[in-house]
Write an enzyme that holds these catalytic residues in place. Structure first.
Site, PDB file in Angstrom:
ATOM      1  N   CYS A 111       0.839  -1.201   0.000  1.00 14.55           N
ATOM      2  CA  CYS A 111       0.000   0.000   0.000  1.00 14.55           C
ATOM      3  C   CYS A 111       0.878   1.256   0.000  1.00 14.55           C
ATOM      4  CB  CYS A 111      -0.979  -0.033   1.167  1.00 14.55           C
ATOM      5  SG  CYS A 111      -2.385   1.090   0.958  1.00 14.55           S
ATOM      6  N   HIS A 215      -3.471  -5.265   0.567  1.00 12.87           N
ATOM      7  CA  HIS A 215      -2.871  -5.725   1.828  1.00 12.87           C
ATOM      8  C   HIS A 215      -2.884  -7.256   1.884  1.00 12.87           C
ATOM      9  CE1 HIS A 215      -2.171  -2.030   4.233  1.00 12.87           C
ATOM     10  NE2 HIS A 215      -3.036  -1.516   3.370  1.00 12.87           N
ATOM     11  N   GLU A 217      -1.155  -9.217   3.649  1.00 14.12           N
ATOM     12  CA  GLU A 217      -1.004  -9.751   5.012  1.00 14.12           C
ATOM     13  C   GLU A 217      -2.346 -10.037   5.667  1.00 14.12           C
ATOM     14  OE1 GLU A 217      -1.651  -5.396   5.735  1.00 14.12           O
ATOM     15  OE2 GLU A 217      -0.617  -6.600   4.223  1.00 14.12           O
TER      16      GLU A 217
END
Length: 238
Positions: A111, A215, A217
């Protein structure tokens, strides 16, 4: 003898917590690195000499999400839609990227981290997607962070396509800035339906640099997401 996990440095931003200036990072970043086989190490904003020492000692670097990038660093004036900026954090992370590039350390930007990599290496940004894009999709979702809300198309000739094993991915989205012109060492390799650049990678196949606007993760159980962190760890082991 037990194998030593590669040390992955994550840059950390500063914020006030319970009245104290603190280093803040969402745990999902370190969880994903551990799951991929790496050892996460946090690096808060420090002086130039210490940053260089840490870059030289680590095996790879992750630049996480965060505030907007100050347009000062890509020679633009701020538009009315510009959000919170932190010039000290920008300077710190730009320095970290340039040191990593000089020393051929693997780099993953997520990001804001993707945008910092692009700016640090000579690129520019769109400051506010709705103001500069015709018929934009919703890039700042209100759905939970682990829910994908739009699709990205991946270039078939790209390293990201090789990692994902598919021409499209379903991603989450929490940004209003994005890459405008890619830095000379970088290639755009994925796009949203409205044409916004969603990923960049190194032109140099021998140096791992990857930036993604979403994102991963938060989506490690989704197709193609864990492979991003696994590729960082593989590059860090070389």
């Amino acid at each position: 003898m037990k194998k030593v996990s590669p040390m992955i440095m994550i840059t950390v931003s500063s914020a006030e917590h319970n009245g104290n200036q603190s280093s803040i990072l969402h745990r999902k970043y370190s969880d994903a690195i551990i799951q991929a086989g790496g050892l996460p190490v946090f690096l808060p904003s420090v002086n130039q000499g210490l940053t260089e020492q840490m870059i030289l000692k680590c095996d790879g670097i992750v630049l996480p999400g965060g505030d907007d990038v100050d347009p000062f660093f890509y020679q633009q004036h701020p538009t009315p839609e510009l959000g919170i900026v932190n010039r000290t954090q920008d300077e710190f992370e730009i320095q970290a990227v340039r040191l990593a590039e000089q020393n051929k350390k693997p780099l993953l930007g997520i990001c804001r981290g993707m945008n910092i990599i692009n700016v640090a290496l000579g690129g520019t940004l769109i400051q506010h997607i709705p103001a500069e894009t015709e018929q934009p999709v919703k890039h700042k979702q209100q759905a939970p962070r682990n829910i994908p809300t739009h699709e990205v198309s991946i270039k078939k000739s790209s390293f990201l396509h090789e990692l994902a094993g598919t021409p499209t991915l379903q991603v989450n989205s929490f940004h209003h800035q994005s890459v405008k012109s890619a830095a000379p060492p970088l290639l755009p390799c994925a796009y949203a339906p409205d044409g916004i650049v969603e990923a960049i990678e190194s032109r140099n196949k021998d140096h791992f640099i990857l930036g993604v606007q979403w994102h991963p993760e938060e989506l490690t159980a989704s197709p193609g997401m864990m492979s991003i962190f696994q590729a960082l760890i593989a590059a860090a082991k070389k």
